[in-house]
Design a protein around this motif. Structure first.
Motif, PDB file in Angstrom:
ATOM      1  N   ALA A 104       0.832  -1.201   0.000  1.00  0.00           N
ATOM      2  CA  ALA A 104       0.000   0.000   0.000  1.00  0.00           C
ATOM      3  C   ALA A 104       0.868   1.253   0.000  1.00  0.00           C
ATOM      4  CB  ALA A 104      -0.920  -0.004   1.213  1.00  0.00           C
ATOM      5  N   GLN A 105       1.940   1.221   0.794  1.00  0.00           N
ATOM      6  CA  GLN A 105       2.836   2.375   0.825  1.00  0.00           C
ATOM      7  C   GLN A 105       3.476   2.600  -0.541  1.00  0.00           C
ATOM      8  OE1 GLN A 105       5.515   2.477   4.164  1.00  0.00           O
ATOM      9  NE2 GLN A 105       6.956   3.857   3.147  1.00  0.00           N
ATOM     10  N   ALA A 106       3.865   1.521  -1.211  1.00  0.00           N
ATOM     11  CA  ALA A 106       4.475   1.646  -2.536  1.00  0.00           C
ATOM     12  C   ALA A 106       3.495   2.238  -3.543  1.00  0.00           C
ATOM     13  CB  ALA A 106       4.968   0.280  -3.001  1.00  0.00           C
ATOM     14  N   LEU A 107       2.216   1.899  -3.435  1.00  0.00           N
ATOM     15  CA  LEU A 107       1.215   2.447  -4.349  1.00  0.00           C
ATOM     16  C   LEU A 107       1.024   3.944  -4.114  1.00  0.00           C
ATOM     17  CD1 LEU A 107      -1.345  -0.484  -4.233  1.00  0.00           C
ATOM     18  CD2 LEU A 107      -0.058   0.265  -6.249  1.00  0.00           C
ATOM     19  N   MET A 108       1.035   4.363  -2.856  1.00  0.00           N
ATOM     20  CA  MET A 108       0.943   5.796  -2.574  1.00  0.00           C
ATOM     21  C   MET A 108       2.158   6.534  -3.126  1.00  0.00           C
ATOM     22  SD  MET A 108      -0.499   5.710   1.323  1.00  0.00           S
ATOM     23  CE  MET A 108      -1.712   4.469   1.779  1.00  0.00           C
ATOM     24  N   GLN A 109       3.330   5.951  -2.947  1.00  0.00           N
ATOM     25  CA  GLN A 109       4.543   6.563  -3.493  1.00  0.00           C
ATOM     26  C   GLN A 109       4.476   6.613  -5.019  1.00  0.00           C
ATOM     27  OE1 GLN A 109       7.298   7.828  -1.650  1.00  0.00           O
ATOM     28  NE2 GLN A 109       7.840   8.661  -3.670  1.00  0.00           N
ATOM     29  N   LEU A 110       3.919   5.564  -5.620  1.00  0.00           N
ATOM     30  CA  LEU A 110       3.777   5.537  -7.076  1.00  0.00           C
ATOM     31  C   LEU A 110       2.919   6.706  -7.564  1.00  0.00           C
ATOM     32  CD1 LEU A 110       4.104   4.179  -9.845  1.00  0.00           C
ATOM     33  CD2 LEU A 110       2.141   2.721  -9.256  1.00  0.00           C
ATOM     34  N   SER A 111       1.878   7.048  -6.819  1.00  0.00           N
ATOM     35  CA  SER A 111       1.030   8.158  -7.248  1.00  0.00           C
ATOM     36  C   SER A 111       1.839   9.442  -7.390  1.00  0.00           C
ATOM     37  CB  SER A 111      -0.137   8.354  -6.263  1.00  0.00           C
ATOM     38  OG  SER A 111       0.295   8.953  -5.049  1.00  0.00           O
ATOM     39  N   VAL A 112       2.801   9.634  -6.510  1.00  0.00           N
ATOM     40  CA  VAL A 112       3.648  10.822  -6.573  1.00  0.00           C
ATOM     41  C   VAL A 112       4.650  10.706  -7.723  1.00  0.00           C
ATOM     42  CG1 VAL A 112       5.348  12.206  -5.321  1.00  0.00           C
ATOM     43  CG2 VAL A 112       3.350  11.275  -4.123  1.00  0.00           C
ATOM     44  N   GLU A 113       5.228   9.517  -7.904  1.00  0.00           N
ATOM     45  CA  GLU A 113       6.216   9.342  -8.964  1.00  0.00           C
ATOM     46  C   GLU A 113       5.602   9.571 -10.341  1.00  0.00           C
ATOM     47  OE1 GLU A 113       9.400   9.100  -8.367  1.00  0.00           O
ATOM     48  OE2 GLU A 113       8.913   9.143  -6.222  1.00  0.00           O
ATOM     49  N   LEU A 114       4.371   9.149 -10.529  1.00  0.00           N
ATOM     50  CA  LEU A 114       3.700   9.366 -11.815  1.00  0.00           C
ATOM     51  C   LEU A 114       3.515  10.855 -12.085  1.00  0.00           C
ATOM     52  CD1 LEU A 114       1.015   6.553 -11.519  1.00  0.00           C
ATOM     53  CD2 LEU A 114       2.954   6.571 -13.112  1.00  0.00           C
ATOM     54  N   ALA A 115       3.086  11.593 -11.075  1.00  0.00           N
ATOM     55  CA  ALA A 115       2.910  13.036 -11.238  1.00  0.00           C
ATOM     56  C   ALA A 115       4.242  13.727 -11.482  1.00  0.00           C
ATOM     57  CB  ALA A 115       2.219  13.618 -10.008  1.00  0.00           C
TER      58      ALA A 115
END
Length: 294
Positions: free
Chosen positions: A82-93
């Motif tokens: 779950a933490q990795a998915l939240m971090q992914l949201s930032v990396e995509l932006a």
């Protein structure tokens, strides 16, 4: 064709991320909303961010609005996933921002009501008090505050208790800046009936808070709400003008991007320094805002 070269005297936000993802053909009828694509198709989120930058946005707001540890755990994702998915949201932006040659990444901190997925972000009808809300928000807050985003977008806050919780979490994390925006039921009060001015006062004088204002609110209320805010900068990014039918899970009404862009001039003249769109707004709405304000 991008409208990016046009100069404005305000910061142009993006529009409805989920709205554009649906227009691109993705089914978001899910309690995770756009956050489900973090698991299923992150490239779609990247494309949506790119489209908003191409339309003239200065800011990418991440797909973390509906993301939370409890929500992902209900899908079988353990804590580190779950933490990795939240971090992914930032990396995509951040990737879309870099592709565009500049901009700001705002990590979306949606309200507790978004997790409930029952429309409570438009009513503030919660089963948690201030302490409970602090405890619920804190795990995601800590991840997003340390994610490399430029700031946190604390948005669609419908209740005074949740506003106090956000203020407390900001005090816990002096290393991060944020904007704070409320969902409002009319031209004076947020969704739970508390006067907007009373909520905004919680953040007065806090150097971490880059702007306070409203989002996910009918555009017809925005000018009046700006008048309730005595400190600047002010941020506004209302819905398109359509209304959400929570019982039938559909939007009602018609919104015109050109009219929305024209209204943005009134909001700027009334004092708004950050302007964009929320639910049911599209890259075309953002393009019209930038061209109208240029």
């Amino acid at each position: 064709m991008s409208s990016q070269p046009l100069e404005t005297d305000v910061v142009i936000l993006d529009g409805g991320l989920a709205t554009h993802l649906e227009a691109l053909g993705y089914d978001l009828r899910d309690e995770l909303w756009s956050a489900k694509l973090l698991m299923e198709n992150p490239e779609a989120i990247l494309q949506a961010h790119r489209d908003y930058f191409a339309a003239g946005a200065d800011v990418a707001t991440t797909a973390s609005y509906q993301a939370s540890f409890p929500a992902f755990e209900q899908r079988g994702r353990v804590r580190h996933e779950a933490q990795a998915l939240m971090q992914l949201s930032v990396e995509l932006a951040k990737e879309a921002r870099d592709d565009a040659g500049g901009g700001v990444v705002a990590a979306s901190v949606g309200p507790y009501g978004a997790y409930l997925a029952n429309g409570a972000e438009y009513t503030g009808d919660y089963d948690l008090d201030e302490d409970g809300l602090i405890a619920w928000h804190r795990p995601r807050w800590e991840v997003l505050a340390d994610s490399g985003a430029d700031l946190l977008a604390c948005e669609t806050i419908p209740s005074y208790a949740e506003a106090r919780a956000i203020a407390a979490l900001l005090r816990e994390t002096p290393n991060i800046n944020a904007w704070v925006s409320f969902s409002c039921r009319d031209g004076e009060a947020i969704s739970d009936g508390t006067p907007l001015a009373e909520c905004a006062a919680l953040f007065a004088g806090n150097p971490q808070v880059v702007a306070v204002g409203v989002n996910c609110t009918a555009p017809s209320h925005v000018k009046s709400l700006i008048g309730r805010l005595t400190e600047s900068p002010i941020i506004v990014y209302p819905n398109s003008g359509e209304s959400w039918d929570a019982e039938d899970h559909r939007w009602l009404g018609i919104a015109d991007p050109v009219e929305f862009g024209a209204a943005a001039r009134e909001w700027r003249d009334a004092g708004a320094a950050y302007i964009g769109g929320c639910c049911r707004t599209t890259p075309e709405h953002i393009r019209q805002i930038r061209e109208s304000l240029a």
